[in-house]
Scaffold this motif. Structure first.
Motif, PDB file in Angstrom:
ATOM      1  N   TYR A   1       0.395  -9.955  -8.912  1.00  0.00           N
ATOM      2  CA  TYR A   1      -1.006 -10.559  -9.282  1.00  0.00           C
ATOM      3  C   TYR A   1      -1.776  -9.422  -9.818  1.00  0.00           C
ATOM      4  O   TYR A   1      -2.736  -9.972  -9.999  1.00  0.00           O
ATOM      5  N   GLY A   2      -1.233  -8.285  -9.674  1.00  0.00           N
ATOM      6  CA  GLY A   2      -2.347  -7.044 -10.047  1.00  0.00           C
ATOM      7  C   GLY A   2      -2.186  -5.874  -9.045  1.00  0.00           C
ATOM      8  O   GLY A   2      -1.456  -5.987  -8.284  1.00  0.00           O
ATOM      9  N   PHE A   3      -2.836  -4.684  -9.839  1.00  0.00           N
ATOM     10  CA  PHE A   3      -2.786  -3.602  -8.925  1.00  0.00           C
ATOM     11  C   PHE A   3      -3.922  -2.871  -9.024  1.00  0.00           C
ATOM     12  O   PHE A   3      -4.785  -2.402 -10.007  1.00  0.00           O
ATOM     13  N   PHE A   4      -4.352  -2.567  -7.863  1.00  0.00           N
ATOM     14  CA  PHE A   4      -6.084  -2.185  -7.611  1.00  0.00           C
ATOM     15  C   PHE A   4      -5.862  -1.147  -6.516  1.00  0.00           C
ATOM     16  O   PHE A   4      -5.643  -1.308  -5.441  1.00  0.00           O
ATOM     17  N   ASP A   5      -6.592   0.263  -7.013  1.00  0.00           N
ATOM     18  CA  ASP A   5      -6.536   1.310  -6.289  1.00  0.00           C
ATOM     19  C   ASP A   5      -5.491   1.783  -5.349  1.00  0.00           C
ATOM     20  O   ASP A   5      -5.449   1.914  -4.060  1.00  0.00           O
ATOM     21  N   GLY A   6      -4.252   1.552  -6.026  1.00  0.00           N
ATOM     22  CA  GLY A   6      -2.998   1.985  -5.185  1.00  0.00           C
ATOM     23  C   GLY A   6      -2.487   0.932  -4.279  1.00  0.00           C
ATOM     24  O   GLY A   6      -1.661   1.178  -3.533  1.00  0.00           O
ATOM     25  N   VAL A   7      -2.965  -0.382  -4.670  1.00  0.00           N
ATOM     26  CA  VAL A   7      -2.354  -1.633  -3.656  1.00  0.00           C
ATOM     27  C   VAL A   7      -1.861  -2.634  -4.820  1.00  0.00           C
ATOM     28  O   VAL A   7      -2.577  -2.858  -5.599  1.00  0.00           O
ATOM     29  N   LEU A   8      -0.652  -3.082  -4.666  1.00  0.00           N
ATOM     30  CA  LEU A   8      -0.017  -4.010  -5.386  1.00  0.00           C
ATOM     31  C   LEU A   8       0.145  -5.015  -4.712  1.00  0.00           C
ATOM     32  O   LEU A   8       0.622  -5.380  -3.750  1.00  0.00           O
ATOM     33  N   LEU A   9      -0.760  -6.063  -5.453  1.00  0.00           N
ATOM     34  CA  LEU A   9      -0.722  -7.685  -4.886  1.00  0.00           C
ATOM     35  C   LEU A   9       0.358  -8.225  -5.459  1.00  0.00           C
ATOM     36  O   LEU A   9       0.621  -8.543  -6.898  1.00  0.00           O
ATOM     37  N   MET A  10       1.123  -9.036  -4.637  1.00  0.00           N
ATOM     38  CA  MET A  10       2.140  -9.574  -5.140  1.00  0.00           C
ATOM     39  C   MET A  10       2.671 -10.865  -4.384  1.00  0.00           C
ATOM     40  O   MET A  10       2.182 -11.329  -3.077  1.00  0.00           O
ATOM     41  N   GLU A  11       3.609 -11.690  -4.861  1.00  0.00           N
ATOM     42  CA  GLU A  11       4.055 -13.077  -4.429  1.00  0.00           C
ATOM     43  C   GLU A  11       4.784 -12.841  -2.857  1.00  0.00           C
ATOM     44  O   GLU A  11       5.262 -11.473  -2.787  1.00  0.00           O
ATOM     45  N   LEU A  12       4.531 -13.575  -1.995  1.00  0.00           N
ATOM     46  CA  LEU A  12       5.191 -13.572  -0.634  1.00  0.00           C
ATOM     47  C   LEU A  12       6.410 -14.172  -0.653  1.00  0.00           C
ATOM     48  O   LEU A  12       6.288 -15.466  -1.168  1.00  0.00           O
TER      49      LEU A  12
ATOM     50  N   VAL B   1       0.812  -1.217  -0.135  1.00  0.00           N
ATOM     51  CA  VAL B   1      -0.012   0.102   0.079  1.00  0.00           C
ATOM     52  C   VAL B   1       0.940   1.346   0.063  1.00  0.00           C
ATOM     53  O   VAL B   1       1.649   1.441   0.846  1.00  0.00           O
ATOM     54  N   TYR B   2       0.666   1.932  -0.953  1.00  0.00           N
ATOM     55  CA  TYR B   2       1.809   3.273  -1.359  1.00  0.00           C
ATOM     56  C   TYR B   2       1.422   4.424  -0.350  1.00  0.00           C
ATOM     57  O   TYR B   2       0.244   4.583  -0.195  1.00  0.00           O
ATOM     58  N   LYS B   3       2.221   4.856   0.360  1.00  0.00           N
ATOM     59  CA  LYS B   3       2.107   6.023   0.995  1.00  0.00           C
ATOM     60  C   LYS B   3       1.611   7.402   0.183  1.00  0.00           C
ATOM     61  O   LYS B   3       2.196   7.369  -0.681  1.00  0.00           O
ATOM     62  N   ASP B   4       1.078   8.306   1.027  1.00  0.00           N
ATOM     63  CA  ASP B   4       0.820   9.554   0.257  1.00  0.00           C
ATOM     64  C   ASP B   4       2.042  10.237   0.019  1.00  0.00           C
ATOM     65  O   ASP B   4       3.013  10.088   0.741  1.00  0.00           O
ATOM     66  N   VAL B   5       2.042  11.161  -0.932  1.00  0.00           N
ATOM     67  CA  VAL B   5       3.432  11.698  -1.365  1.00  0.00           C
ATOM     68  C   VAL B   5       3.963  12.589  -0.007  1.00  0.00           C
ATOM     69  O   VAL B   5       5.215  12.743   0.099  1.00  0.00           O
ATOM     70  N   ALA B   6       3.029  13.127   0.703  1.00  0.00           N
ATOM     71  CA  ALA B   6       3.540  14.060   1.990  1.00  0.00           C
ATOM     72  C   ALA B   6       4.150  13.224   2.852  1.00  0.00           C
ATOM     73  O   ALA B   6       4.558  13.865   3.535  1.00  0.00           O
ATOM     74  N   LYS B   7       3.722  12.008   2.929  1.00  0.00           N
ATOM     75  CA  LYS B   7       4.307  11.085   4.021  1.00  0.00           C
ATOM     76  C   LYS B   7       5.477  10.315   3.600  1.00  0.00           C
ATOM     77  O   LYS B   7       5.871   9.533   4.388  1.00  0.00           O
ATOM     78  N   ARG B   8       5.825  10.265   2.286  1.00  0.00           N
ATOM     79  CA  ARG B   8       6.891   9.438   1.825  1.00  0.00           C
ATOM     80  C   ARG B   8       8.277  10.006   1.949  1.00  0.00           C
ATOM     81  O   ARG B   8       8.306  11.194   1.790  1.00  0.00           O
TER      82      ARG B   8
ATOM     83  N   VAL C   1       1.428   7.365 -11.794  1.00  0.00           N
ATOM     84  CA  VAL C   1       2.814   6.963 -12.734  1.00  0.00           C
ATOM     85  C   VAL C   1       3.673   6.504 -11.858  1.00  0.00           C
ATOM     86  O   VAL C   1       4.199   5.297 -12.157  1.00  0.00           O
ATOM     87  N   TRP C   2       3.967   6.923 -10.691  1.00  0.00           N
ATOM     88  CA  TRP C   2       5.090   6.441  -9.998  1.00  0.00           C
ATOM     89  C   TRP C   2       4.947   4.876  -9.332  1.00  0.00           C
ATOM     90  O   TRP C   2       5.644   4.353  -9.376  1.00  0.00           O
ATOM     91  N   GLN C   3       3.572   4.788  -8.979  1.00  0.00           N
ATOM     92  CA  GLN C   3       3.023   3.410  -8.566  1.00  0.00           C
ATOM     93  C   GLN C   3       3.141   2.493  -9.997  1.00  0.00           C
ATOM     94  O   GLN C   3       3.497   1.077  -9.582  1.00  0.00           O
ATOM     95  N   GLN C   4       2.625   2.865 -10.717  1.00  0.00           N
ATOM     96  CA  GLN C   4       2.434   1.936 -11.957  1.00  0.00           C
ATOM     97  C   GLN C   4       3.753   1.408 -12.544  1.00  0.00           C
ATOM     98  O   GLN C   4       4.039   0.572 -13.071  1.00  0.00           O
ATOM     99  N   THR C   5       4.667   2.415 -12.418  1.00  0.00           N
ATOM    100  CA  THR C   5       6.250   2.136 -12.772  1.00  0.00           C
ATOM    101  C   THR C   5       6.649   0.725 -12.414  1.00  0.00           C
ATOM    102  O   THR C   5       7.180   0.023 -12.788  1.00  0.00           O
ATOM    103  N   GLU C   6       6.447   0.634 -10.725  1.00  0.00           N
ATOM    104  CA  GLU C   6       6.741  -0.692 -10.396  1.00  0.00           C
ATOM    105  C   GLU C   6       5.905  -1.626 -10.793  1.00  0.00           C
ATOM    106  O   GLU C   6       6.630  -2.900 -10.915  1.00  0.00           O
ATOM    107  N   VAL C   7       4.704  -1.544 -10.757  1.00  0.00           N
ATOM    108  CA  VAL C   7       3.984  -2.864 -11.395  1.00  0.00           C
ATOM    109  C   VAL C   7       4.587  -3.269 -12.813  1.00  0.00           C
ATOM    110  O   VAL C   7       4.778  -4.351 -13.174  1.00  0.00           O
TER     111      VAL C   7
END
Length: 258
Positions: free
Chosen positions: A89-100, A22-29, A66-72
């Motif tokens: 496994y996919g990118f949904f509303d600012g959340v990247l789902l991936m392998e553990l 879950v990506y942080k808001d730019v102000a908190k990153r 764009v910043w988030q989609q770049t990682e995906v």
């Protein structure tokens, strides 16, 4: 876990356990100098590009997308290129789902900075990471923030993570410096267990081949590089600067006079 640009959670997907980033808001990153990483990124949507350039609220929101989609995009591209990264496994509303990524006992895999190893293991794993960096460069990408904090160790070896800051090798003027830093950081880590690695020059070797268009993902790297001993022609460089300056003055005079 919480990092400088996101928080990562364990989530249940049917019978599987996966990671949700879950990506942080730019102000908190806390990721520094984000602008230099965004140079050369292509945005197909012209409305989005104009908004980003104007720094409007919509533009800042789109820049985050764009910043988030770049990682995906990088995860899919690098997995196809033969780099060991978490499966996306996919990118949904600012959340990247991936392998553990897990260790040999099924627990969460540790980062390199949390483990120790033998000299033999360090040499073997360093060679593996150099191969991954090579394949990334062949795919046109440089990680940009590679270190022992962005590599996990599963039961088979290193797994590279965290790609929102990945840059284009040909479209970003900072790409060479970032590659040199990436390789230096990761080499310094392994060299504490195998000191002979400290004298290798894999980044320079790779970049020279990249500039000559001679890179191959299966190339056997040597870590050796012959540095140029030729002195820079300072007089010629200063002469070129003077010419460019005079041309710029002429251009401005033409504009002012009509």
């Amino acid at each position: 876990m919480s990092g400088k640009e996101a928080q990562v959670f364990l989530v249940r997907c049917g019978e599987e356990t996966r990671c949700a980033k879950v990506y942080k808001d730019v102000a908190k990153r806390s990721f520094k100098n984000a602008v230099q990483y965004q140079e050369g990124r292509k945005i197909r949507n012209s409305r989005r590009q104009r908004a980003i350039e104007k720094r409007s609220k919509f533009g800042r929101d789109q820049q985050e997308v764009v910043w988030q989609q770049t990682e995906v995009d990088a995860l899919y591209k690098l997995a196809e290129a033969g780099v060991r990264v978490p499966k996306a496994y996919g990118f949904f509303d600012g959340v990247l789902l991936m392998e553990l990524i897990t260790d040999g006992e099924g627990g969460v895999a540790p980062r390199l900075n949390d483990i120790t190893m033998s000299a033999e293991q360090a040499i073997k794993d360093h060679a593996t990471v150099m191969t991954y960096v090579l394949r990334m460069l062949c795919a046109g990408l440089v990680h940009g923030d590679l270190s022992e904090f962005n590599v996990l160790q599963d039961e088979t070896g290193p797994v590279i993570i965290d790609f929102p800051q990945v840059v284009s090798a040909s479209g970003n003027n900072n790409a060479k410096d970032m590659l040199l830093r990436d390789v230096r950081n990761i080499t310094q880590y392994y060299a504490q267990y195998a000191p002979e690695l400290a004298n290798s020059h894999y980044a320079e070797e790779m970049w020279e081949l990249h500039e000559k268009s001679e890179l191959d993902p299966d190339l056997k790297l040597t870590g050796k590089f012959k540095f140029s001993t030729k002195s820079a022609d300072v007089d010629s460089i200063l002469h070129m600067i003077d010419i460019a300056y005079e041309e710029e003055l002429d251009r401005r005079n033409r504009e002012e006079n009509g």
